[in-house]
Design a protein around this motif. Structure first.
Motif, PDB file in Angstrom:
ATOM      1  N   UNK A 125      21.694  29.956  -3.417  1.00 36.99           N
ATOM      2  CA  UNK A 125      20.895  28.916  -4.063  1.00 36.99           C
ATOM      3  C   UNK A 125      19.413  29.100  -3.745  1.00 36.99           C
ATOM      4  N   UNK A 126      19.115  29.325  -2.469  1.00 34.08           N
ATOM      5  CA  UNK A 126      17.733  29.513  -2.048  1.00 34.08           C
ATOM      6  C   UNK A 126      17.132  30.768  -2.687  1.00 34.08           C
ATOM      7  N   UNK A 127      17.894  31.863  -2.699  1.00 35.03           N
ATOM      8  CA  UNK A 127      17.378  33.109  -3.276  1.00 35.03           C
ATOM      9  C   UNK A 127      17.146  32.958  -4.775  1.00 35.03           C
ATOM     10  N   UNK A 128      17.970  32.170  -5.452  1.00 42.33           N
ATOM     11  CA  UNK A 128      17.754  31.899  -6.871  1.00 42.33           C
ATOM     12  C   UNK A 128      16.429  31.187  -7.104  1.00 42.33           C
ATOM     13  N   UNK A 129      16.134  30.199  -6.257  1.00 41.84           N
ATOM     14  CA  UNK A 129      14.865  29.464  -6.368  1.00 41.84           C
ATOM     15  C   UNK A 129      13.683  30.384  -6.075  1.00 41.84           C
ATOM     16  N   UNK A 130      13.810  31.190  -5.027  1.00 40.98           N
ATOM     17  CA  UNK A 130      12.720  32.101  -4.661  1.00 40.98           C
ATOM     18  C   UNK A 130      12.497  33.120  -5.773  1.00 40.98           C
ATOM     19  N   UNK A 131      13.573  33.658  -6.333  1.00 39.68           N
ATOM     20  CA  UNK A 131      13.458  34.636  -7.414  1.00 39.68           C
ATOM     21  C   UNK A 131      12.752  34.025  -8.623  1.00 39.68           C
ATOM     22  N   UNK A 132      13.084  32.793  -8.957  1.00 37.10           N
ATOM     23  CA  UNK A 132      12.445  32.128 -10.095  1.00 37.10           C
ATOM     24  C   UNK A 132      10.940  31.973  -9.867  1.00 37.10           C
ATOM     25  N   UNK A 133      10.548  31.642  -8.651  1.00 34.04           N
ATOM     26  CA  UNK A 133       9.122  31.495  -8.337  1.00 34.04           C
ATOM     27  C   UNK A 133       8.426  32.856  -8.377  1.00 34.04           C
ATOM     28  N   UNK A 134       9.082  33.893  -7.865  1.00 37.50           N
ATOM     29  CA  UNK A 134       8.503  35.244  -7.916  1.00 37.50           C
ATOM     30  C   UNK A 134       8.270  35.641  -9.372  1.00 37.50           C
ATOM     31  N   UNK A 135       9.260  35.405 -10.226  1.00 33.71           N
ATOM     32  CA  UNK A 135       9.129  35.742 -11.644  1.00 33.71           C
ATOM     33  C   UNK A 135       7.996  34.966 -12.295  1.00 33.71           C
ATOM     34  N   UNK A 136       7.883  33.674 -11.982  1.00 38.10           N
ATOM     35  CA  UNK A 136       6.816  32.858 -12.570  1.00 38.10           C
ATOM     36  C   UNK A 136       5.439  33.364 -12.157  1.00 38.10           C
ATOM     37  N   UNK A 137       5.269  33.656 -10.871  1.00 35.76           N
ATOM     38  CA  UNK A 137       3.975  34.162 -10.385  1.00 35.76           C
ATOM     39  C   UNK A 137       3.674  35.523 -11.007  1.00 35.76           C
ATOM     40  N   UNK A 138       4.671  36.378 -11.093  1.00 42.76           N
ATOM     41  CA  UNK A 138       4.476  37.711 -11.674  1.00 42.76           C
ATOM     42  C   UNK A 138       4.063  37.610 -13.140  1.00 42.76           C
ATOM     43  N   UNK A 139       4.708  36.736 -13.894  1.00 47.16           N
ATOM     44  CA  UNK A 139       4.350  36.564 -15.312  1.00 47.16           C
ATOM     45  C   UNK A 139       2.932  36.034 -15.461  1.00 47.16           C
ATOM     46  N   UNK A 140       2.561  35.064 -14.614  1.00 46.28           N
ATOM     47  CA  UNK A 140       1.203  34.518 -14.667  1.00 46.28           C
ATOM     48  C   UNK A 140       0.151  35.582 -14.374  1.00 46.28           C
ATOM     49  N   UNK A 141       0.470  36.506 -13.505  1.00 45.41           N
ATOM     50  CA  UNK A 141      -0.478  37.552 -13.124  1.00 45.41           C
ATOM     51  C   UNK A 141      -0.369  38.789 -14.015  1.00 45.41           C
ATOM     52  N   UNK A 142       0.533  38.760 -14.988  1.00 48.14           N
ATOM     53  CA  UNK A 142       0.698  39.901 -15.888  1.00 48.14           C
ATOM     54  C   UNK A 142       1.332  41.113 -15.226  1.00 48.14           C
ATOM     55  N   UNK A 143       2.190  40.870 -14.266  1.00 46.72           N
ATOM     56  CA  UNK A 143       2.838  41.948 -13.518  1.00 46.72           C
ATOM     57  C   UNK A 143       4.084  42.403 -14.256  1.00 46.72           C
ATOM     58  N   UNK A 144       4.283  43.713 -14.328  1.00 43.27           N
ATOM     59  CA  UNK A 144       5.449  44.278 -15.000  1.00 43.27           C
ATOM     60  C   UNK A 144       6.608  44.522 -14.035  1.00 43.27           C
ATOM     61  N   UNK A 145       6.287  44.864 -12.783  1.00 43.04           N
ATOM     62  CA  UNK A 145       7.309  45.192 -11.788  1.00 43.04           C
ATOM     63  C   UNK A 145       6.900  44.591 -10.443  1.00 43.04           C
ATOM     64  N   UNK A 146       7.879  43.974  -9.751  1.00 39.07           N
ATOM     65  CA  UNK A 146       7.644  43.479  -8.403  1.00 39.07           C
ATOM     66  C   UNK A 146       8.540  44.290  -7.471  1.00 39.07           C
ATOM     67  N   UNK A 147       7.928  44.928  -6.479  1.00 34.06           N
ATOM     68  CA  UNK A 147       8.648  45.755  -5.522  1.00 34.06           C
ATOM     69  C   UNK A 147       8.773  44.981  -4.218  1.00 34.06           C
ATOM     70  N   UNK A 148       9.987  44.941  -3.690  1.00 34.93           N
ATOM     71  CA  UNK A 148      10.247  44.214  -2.450  1.00 34.93           C
ATOM     72  C   UNK A 148      10.103  45.130  -1.249  1.00 34.93           C
ATOM     73  N   UNK A 149       9.336  44.704  -0.268  1.00 33.12           N
ATOM     74  CA  UNK A 149       9.183  45.381   1.013  1.00 33.12           C
ATOM     75  C   UNK A 149       8.905  46.887   0.907  1.00 33.12           C
ATOM     76  N   UNK A 150       7.801  47.261   0.260  1.00 32.13           N
ATOM     77  CA  UNK A 150       7.496  48.700   0.212  1.00 32.13           C
ATOM     78  C   UNK A 150       7.062  49.200   1.586  1.00 32.13           C
ATOM     79  N   UNK A 151       7.148  50.475   1.779  1.00 35.70           N
ATOM     80  CA  UNK A 151       6.706  51.068   3.043  1.00 35.70           C
ATOM     81  C   UNK A 151       5.206  50.850   3.211  1.00 35.70           C
TER      82      UNK A 151
END
Length: 174
Positions: A125-151
């Motif tokens: 449930x928590x990860x679903x909420x976090x994912x939705x917020x990540x997607x919203x922020x990414x769309x607002x910023x015009x981001x095409x890809x979000x990478x988790x924990x890059x080196x």
């Protein structure tokens, strides 16, 4: 004439590089990064989930601990006194202790399974909420890809703080 040809060739080469560079930039898209562990640990949703788990399972946990302590004490008492007990009393006490141990083991397993199941539900449930917020922020910023924990990533493409602010705002609204 030779100088003009060189100038035209240079201008043509420069414009070709701009066109190729522009096409490459468009094909690559805009990338952002997030620090997932930080998002999870600092989000109010995670803290609320921890509080909920604690309230749901603390009583059962302390009951199990008390039962384990009492069972351990009774086993020690039986070991000390078994030599002076009658055969019937020893047999009855041993049977009772074995039954209690089996019941305790079952309760302990059930507790672990219930805890894991509830933890998984809350995490999903928590990860679903976090994912939705990540997607919203990414769309607002015009981001095409979000990478988790890059080196490695520069701070310029990291949207973790923006997502965390949004999560905190959403958590405060609940």
């Amino acid at each position: 004439m030779h100088k003009v040809s060189k100038l035209i060739a240079s201008v043509f080469a420069a414009s070709l590089m701009l066109v190729v560079g522009s096409a490459t930039a468009q094909a690559q898209g805009k990338i952002a990064t997030i620090r997932a562990a930080e998002l999870v640990q600092q989000s109010p949703q995670f803290k609320a989930g921890q509080t909920q788990m604690k309230s749901e399972f603390d009583k059962r946990k302390s009951d199990l601990e008390a039962e384990a302590k009492k069972l351990g004490e009774d086993l020690q008492k039986f070991k000390r006194e078994q030599d002076v007990m009658s055969a019937d009393a020893r047999s009855k006490t041993e049977k009772d202790l074995n039954t209690r141990k089996i019941d305790f083991d079952y309760k302990q397993r059930q507790f672990g399974e219930d805890f894991q199941k509830r933890d998984k539900e809350l995490t999903e449930s928590m990860m679903g909420k976090i994912k939705a917020v990540i997607e919203a922020v990414a769309k607002e910023k015009g981001v095409d890809v979000v990478v988790q924990d890059p080196v490695y990533a520069t701070a310029a493409i990291d949207i973790t703080d923006d997502v965390l602010k949004r999560l905190q705002t959403a958590g405060a609204g609940k």
